[in-house]
Design a protein around this motif. Structure first.
Motif, PDB file in Angstrom:
ATOM      1  N   VAL A   1       0.851  -1.182   0.000  1.00 26.12           N
ATOM      2  CA  VAL A   1       0.000   0.000   0.000  1.00 26.12           C
ATOM      3  C   VAL A   1       0.890   1.235   0.000  1.00 26.12           C
ATOM      4  CG1 VAL A   1      -1.715   1.326   1.273  1.00 26.12           C
ATOM      5  CG2 VAL A   1      -1.869  -1.171   1.196  1.00 26.12           C
ATOM      6  N   VAL A   2       0.573   2.172  -0.854  1.00 21.83           N
ATOM      7  CA  VAL A   2       1.273   3.450  -0.872  1.00 21.83           C
ATOM      8  C   VAL A   2       0.512   4.410   0.033  1.00 21.83           C
ATOM      9  CG1 VAL A   2       2.083   5.354  -2.300  1.00 21.83           C
ATOM     10  CG2 VAL A   2       2.005   3.033  -3.243  1.00 21.83           C
ATOM     11  N   GLY A   3       1.198   4.943   1.039  1.00 22.54           N
ATOM     12  CA  GLY A   3       0.553   5.866   1.955  1.00 22.54           C
ATOM     13  C   GLY A   3       0.775   7.305   1.544  1.00 22.54           C
ATOM     14  N   GLY A   4       0.085   8.204   2.216  1.00 20.01           N
ATOM     15  CA  GLY A   4       0.202   9.613   1.904  1.00 20.01           C
ATOM     16  C   GLY A   4      -1.153  10.261   1.941  1.00 20.01           C
ATOM     17  N   SER A   5      -1.358  11.230   1.066  1.00 16.11           N
ATOM     18  CA  SER A   5      -2.644  11.936   1.039  1.00 16.11           C
ATOM     19  C   SER A   5      -3.771  11.004   0.601  1.00 16.11           C
ATOM     20  CB  SER A   5      -2.556  13.138   0.106  1.00 16.11           C
ATOM     21  OG  SER A   5      -2.157  12.727  -1.184  1.00 16.11           O
ATOM     22  N   SER A   6      -3.459  10.057  -0.211  1.00 20.22           N
ATOM     23  CA  SER A   6      -4.423   9.008  -0.560  1.00 20.22           C
ATOM     24  C   SER A   6      -3.703   7.668  -0.550  1.00 20.22           C
ATOM     25  CB  SER A   6      -5.032   9.270  -1.945  1.00 20.22           C
ATOM     26  OG  SER A   6      -4.032   9.252  -2.936  1.00 20.22           O
ATOM     27  N   TRP A   7      -4.392   6.666  -0.064  1.00 16.17           N
ATOM     28  CA  TRP A   7      -3.794   5.347   0.057  1.00 16.17           C
ATOM     29  C   TRP A   7      -4.325   4.452  -1.051  1.00 16.17           C
ATOM     30  CZ3 TRP A   7      -2.033   3.061   5.223  1.00 16.17           C
ATOM     31  CH2 TRP A   7      -1.483   4.064   6.023  1.00 16.17           C
ATOM     32  N   TYR A   8      -3.435   3.638  -1.624  1.00 20.85           N
ATOM     33  CA  TYR A   8      -3.881   2.707  -2.645  1.00 20.85           C
ATOM     34  C   TYR A   8      -2.906   1.550  -2.737  1.00 20.85           C
ATOM     35  CZ  TYR A   8      -0.375   5.230  -5.387  1.00 20.85           C
ATOM     36  OH  TYR A   8       0.790   5.816  -5.807  1.00 20.85           O
ATOM     37  N   PHE A   9      -3.436   0.389  -3.215  1.00 17.07           N
ATOM     38  CA  PHE A   9      -2.603  -0.789  -3.450  1.00 17.07           C
ATOM     39  C   PHE A   9      -1.930  -0.640  -4.807  1.00 17.07           C
ATOM     40  CE2 PHE A   9      -3.960  -3.461   0.026  1.00 17.07           C
ATOM     41  CZ  PHE A   9      -5.246  -3.035   0.319  1.00 17.07           C
ATOM     42  N   ASP A  10      -0.611  -0.901  -4.854  1.00 16.22           N
ATOM     43  CA  ASP A  10       0.039  -0.848  -6.155  1.00 16.22           C
ATOM     44  C   ASP A  10       0.660  -2.176  -6.596  1.00 16.22           C
ATOM     45  OD1 ASP A  10       3.209   0.900  -5.421  1.00 16.22           O
ATOM     46  OD2 ASP A  10       2.165  -0.728  -4.381  1.00 16.22           O
ATOM     47  N   TYR A  11       1.023  -3.029  -5.684  1.00 16.64           N
ATOM     48  CA  TYR A  11       1.554  -4.341  -6.054  1.00 16.64           C
ATOM     49  C   TYR A  11       0.928  -5.420  -5.176  1.00 16.64           C
ATOM     50  CZ  TYR A  11       5.172  -2.033  -8.790  1.00 16.64           C
ATOM     51  OH  TYR A  11       5.839  -1.273  -9.720  1.00 16.64           O
ATOM     52  N   TRP A  12       0.643  -6.571  -5.824  1.00 18.90           N
ATOM     53  CA  TRP A  12       0.028  -7.696  -5.141  1.00 18.90           C
ATOM     54  C   TRP A  12       0.834  -8.964  -5.418  1.00 18.90           C
ATOM     55  CZ3 TRP A  12      -5.080  -7.904  -2.842  1.00 18.90           C
ATOM     56  CH2 TRP A  12      -5.752  -6.675  -2.849  1.00 18.90           C
ATOM     57  N   GLY A  13       0.785  -9.886  -4.467  1.00 16.44           N
ATOM     58  CA  GLY A  13       1.249 -11.233  -4.739  1.00 16.44           C
ATOM     59  C   GLY A  13       0.175 -11.986  -5.514  1.00 16.44           C
ATOM     60  N   GLN A  14       0.512 -13.174  -5.955  1.00 14.96           N
ATOM     61  CA  GLN A  14      -0.444 -13.949  -6.752  1.00 14.96           C
ATOM     62  C   GLN A  14      -1.515 -14.607  -5.893  1.00 14.96           C
ATOM     63  OE1 GLN A  14       2.086 -16.808  -8.691  1.00 14.96           O
ATOM     64  NE2 GLN A  14       2.061 -18.229  -6.965  1.00 14.96           N
ATOM     65  N   GLY A  15      -1.298 -14.658  -4.598  1.00 15.61           N
ATOM     66  CA  GLY A  15      -2.259 -15.277  -3.696  1.00 15.61           C
ATOM     67  C   GLY A  15      -1.942 -16.742  -3.442  1.00 15.61           C
ATOM     68  N   THR A  16      -2.326 -17.200  -2.259  1.00 15.66           N
ATOM     69  CA  THR A  16      -2.125 -18.602  -1.905  1.00 15.66           C
ATOM     70  C   THR A  16      -3.381 -19.125  -1.214  1.00 15.66           C
ATOM     71  OG1 THR A  16      -0.631 -20.169  -0.819  1.00 15.66           O
ATOM     72  CG2 THR A  16      -1.038 -18.120   0.352  1.00 15.66           C
ATOM     73  N   GLN A  17      -3.814 -20.293  -1.613  1.00 16.05           N
ATOM     74  CA  GLN A  17      -5.025 -20.894  -1.030  1.00 16.05           C
ATOM     75  C   GLN A  17      -4.679 -21.519   0.315  1.00 16.05           C
ATOM     76  OE1 GLN A  17      -8.411 -21.253  -2.160  1.00 16.05           O
ATOM     77  NE2 GLN A  17      -8.659 -22.056  -0.081  1.00 16.05           N
ATOM     78  N   VAL A  18      -5.464 -21.189   1.323  1.00 14.68           N
ATOM     79  CA  VAL A  18      -5.344 -21.827   2.634  1.00 14.68           C
ATOM     80  C   VAL A  18      -6.701 -22.423   2.990  1.00 14.68           C
ATOM     81  CG1 VAL A  18      -4.853 -21.541   5.074  1.00 14.68           C
ATOM     82  CG2 VAL A  18      -3.530 -20.248   3.383  1.00 14.68           C
ATOM     83  N   THR A  19      -6.689 -23.694   3.269  1.00 16.67           N
ATOM     84  CA  THR A  19      -7.897 -24.409   3.662  1.00 16.67           C
ATOM     85  C   THR A  19      -7.774 -24.843   5.117  1.00 16.67           C
ATOM     86  OG1 THR A  19      -8.249 -25.206   1.400  1.00 16.67           O
ATOM     87  CG2 THR A  19      -9.378 -26.384   3.170  1.00 16.67           C
ATOM     88  N   VAL A  20      -8.813 -24.560   5.884  1.00 13.45           N
ATOM     89  CA  VAL A  20      -8.837 -24.993   7.287  1.00 13.45           C
ATOM     90  C   VAL A  20      -9.771 -26.192   7.386  1.00 13.45           C
ATOM     91  CG1 VAL A  20      -9.336 -24.370   9.666  1.00 13.45           C
ATOM     92  CG2 VAL A  20      -8.387 -22.659   8.086  1.00 13.45           C
ATOM     93  N   SER A  21      -9.206 -27.324   7.679  1.00 17.29           N
ATOM     94  CA  SER A  21      -9.972 -28.556   7.725  1.00 17.29           C
ATOM     95  C   SER A  21      -9.214 -29.603   8.533  1.00 17.29           C
ATOM     96  CB  SER A  21     -10.223 -29.077   6.310  1.00 17.29           C
ATOM     97  OG  SER A  21     -10.874 -30.341   6.339  1.00 17.29           O
ATOM     98  N   SER A  22      -9.981 -30.454   9.193  1.00 21.30           N
ATOM     99  CA  SER A  22      -9.351 -31.553   9.930  1.00 21.30           C
ATOM    100  C   SER A  22      -9.145 -32.758   9.025  1.00 21.30           C
ATOM    101  CB  SER A  22     -10.206 -31.921  11.132  1.00 21.30           C
ATOM    102  OG  SER A  22     -11.525 -32.227  10.718  1.00 21.30           O
TER     103      SER A  22
END
Length: 121
Positions: A100-121
């Motif tokens: 996130v770029v901070g300052g007078s306005s905040w915005y996302f500029d770079y993201w990871g590709q994401g990772t799936q997490v499953t909660v299960s027994s």
């Protein structure tokens, strides 16, 4: 070019602690006015912001998850880590790290590709 890459277990048992690491390349996590965030998207739902660790090392968490969340960093490895305790199946989601770029306005500029997490027994 900044790149973010999430890593961690894809399967976590209920009541355990979910731990994910985001490795950043192409820029330092201590550079002023950047905020390094975790966001998740449960299946069929919208994006949910979890929290961030700032360039200064300070942290801020979503009030709904604050009691279970901890975000830390390793500046020597240029990484930041999410820990979410006492997980339940409702914590199943794709987890993203982002800058996130901070300052007078905040915005996302770079993201990871994401990772799936499953909660299960």
């Amino acid at each position: 070019q900044v790149q973010l890459q999430e890593s961690g277990p894809g399967l976590v048992k209920p009541s355990q602690t979910l731990s994910l690491t985001c490795t950043v390349s192409g820029g330092s996590i201590t550079t002023n006015y950047y905020y390094w965030s975790w966001i998740r998207q449960p299946p069929g739902k919208g994006l949910e912001w979890i929290g961030y660790i700032a360039y200064s090392g300070s942290t801020y968490y979503s009030p709904s998850l604050k009691s279970r969340t901890s975000i830390s960093r390793d500046t020597s490895k240029n990484q930041f880590t999410l820990q979410l305790s006492s997980v339940t199946p409702e914590d199943t989601a794709v987890y993203y790290c982002a800058r996130v770029v901070g300052g007078s306005s905040w915005y996302f500029d770079y993201w990871g590709q994401g990772t799936q997490v499953t909660v299960s027994s």
